[in-house]
Motif scaffolding. Sequence first.
Motif, mmCIF file in Angstrom:
data_model
loop_
_atom_site.group_PDB
_atom_site.id
_atom_site.type_symbol
_atom_site.label_atom_id
_atom_site.label_comp_id
_atom_site.label_asym_id
_atom_site.label_seq_id
_atom_site.Cartn_x
_atom_site.Cartn_y
_atom_site.Cartn_z
ATOM 1 N N VAL A 264 0.832 -1.327 0.070
ATOM 2 C CA VAL A 264 -0.069 0.122 -0.100
ATOM 3 C C VAL A 264 1.066 1.340 -0.025
ATOM 4 C CG1 VAL A 264 -1.661 1.368 1.294
ATOM 5 C CG2 VAL A 264 -1.814 -1.071 1.167
ATOM 6 N N GLU A 265 0.581 1.946 -0.760
ATOM 7 C CA GLU A 265 1.499 3.415 -1.190
ATOM 8 C C GLU A 265 0.658 4.602 -0.636
ATOM 9 O OE1 GLU A 265 4.696 2.390 -4.326
ATOM 10 O OE2 GLU A 265 2.797 3.229 -4.886
ATOM 11 N N GLU A 281 5.522 6.836 0.958
ATOM 12 C CA GLU A 281 5.716 5.787 1.827
ATOM 13 C C GLU A 281 5.080 4.924 1.303
ATOM 14 O OE1 GLU A 281 5.221 4.708 6.688
ATOM 15 O OE2 GLU A 281 5.216 6.819 5.804
ATOM 16 N N GLY A 282 5.613 3.544 1.340
ATOM 17 C CA GLY A 282 5.283 2.346 1.015
ATOM 18 C C GLY A 282 4.830 1.387 2.249
ATOM 19 N N PRO A 320 6.473 -0.225 6.980
ATOM 20 C CA PRO A 320 6.307 1.228 6.778
ATOM 21 C C PRO A 320 7.306 1.824 6.717
ATOM 22 C CG PRO A 320 5.251 0.445 8.768
ATOM 23 C CD PRO A 320 6.287 -0.508 8.451
ATOM 24 N N ALA A 321 7.808 1.973 4.963
ATOM 25 C CA ALA A 321 9.219 2.775 4.820
ATOM 26 C C ALA A 321 8.668 4.159 4.195
ATOM 27 C CB ALA A 321 9.955 1.846 3.838
ATOM 28 N N ALA A 322 9.227 5.106 4.999
ATOM 29 C CA ALA A 322 8.794 6.465 4.326
ATOM 30 C C ALA A 322 10.170 6.999 3.820
ATOM 31 C CB ALA A 322 8.616 7.341 5.525
ATOM 32 N N ASP A 323 9.913 7.809 2.758
ATOM 33 C CA ASP A 323 11.064 8.667 2.093
ATOM 34 C C ASP A 323 11.391 9.912 2.796
ATOM 35 O OD1 ASP A 323 12.704 10.099 0.186
ATOM 36 O OD2 ASP A 323 11.973 9.000 -1.310
#
Length: 458
Positions: A264-265, A281-282, A320-323
């Motif tokens: 989910v993005e 974020e993905g 949860p990986a946020a840029d």
Amino acid sequence: MPADRIDAVASLAHRRGFAFPSGEVYGGQPVAWDYGPLGVELKEHVRRQWWRTVVQHRDDVVGLDAAVIQPRPVFTASGLLDTYTQTRVRCRACDLTQPLDRIVEAFTVRREQPAAALAELACPSCGSRGSFTDPQRVNGLLEVSPDRPGPPDRYYLRPEAAPGTFVNFANVMIAARKKPPFGIAQVGRVFRNVVGPGEFLLRSHERERMELEYFVEPGTDDDWLEYWAQRRWEWYVDLGLAPQQLRRTEMPLAGLPQHAKRIVEIEFQLGGAYQEFVVLEGITNRADYDLTAHAKHSGADLSYFDQDRGERWVPYAIEPAADLTATVFALLLAAYDEDEAPNTKGGVDKRTVLRLDPRIAPVKVAVLPLSRNADLSPKARDLGAALRRRWMVEFDDSQAIGRRYRRQDEIGTPYCVTVDFGTLTDDAVTVRDRDTMAQQRVSLDQVERYLLERLPTG
């Protein structure tokens, strides 16, 4: 509002010291940016808000800072060495290199049909057709060669923080005395040898990411993905991104990478002349892919023994990986505003203002003596020194007070404190609010308390 909002923000960022092209004295690099005095503060505040929300305010998440340089086996096991690639083409007419899939996608959207051949595709830079070189597949990892004792090996800069988390899973679980569900958080730089579209800070090989690997029992993973997708959406809205500027998308099953069960993005719409969305974020359900792969390649036990059930199982990872780079860019873009402010001549001037949330504003308070009068300056400097114990404070006594207000509005400073000639008699100062421009007289001995009620102290 300027037609090209991104150009306006980029200009402000360069002029006021948020970010500069890396190596600008040598012409600058299109793929790297250096953060200036204000950019460093803004990025640190965003990073701190993430850490507080994801780590500090929870009892089930701990931190990790893994090495940026990792040996080849880490990326072989994770699959990144084989799958983290990009197919590129170069336009012979203008020498622009672009990812082939982006050019094909743009053609398909514009023509509402797929391209039959590479010759049909137009260069997005110069418009030439039939000018592309043959597609070339390029490794997305950046290889480095550290000088080390022992047999030679190959090392790479990490494209994401996740591999360092997975290989440290057992270490952290044992040392921190945690058991699923629990998380390991990392914030740090990642490096990607990829060419992609993007403006300003988005166009960079070097990014910073804020990643969480949250380890859960198989079978509960779908619920945990929804939980984190909602928490992360709320975090962006809380920091100042309007819900109508965001959208949640689901990556099609056919497009999922091998490590992902579901993605989910959360995306931000650039607006203005740029109607596309950028991924902030993905949230990925990585299942047990990574722990299983590293256990197989290394021989280490990366499972969890459930004492209550007497069973051993491999946890699933929700990521949860946020840029951080994209988040800073989005917050600047969303905060940029233009309105009107009264001037000393009874008219109004155009005002540029960054309506940043006070928690992430680079400078929290500006102390402004009305003039460089010998009696005003010492009081103003003493006040600035006192407030600096709690907040980032800027002292400015150059030019007219109206211009100084404009300068602080432009960098997003929530409050300006003016020391004037009345201060010499009533021991009070004028506190001005950035957003409303309302001014209030506050006693000198109450200024800190007044600001404490309105500003974060961390």
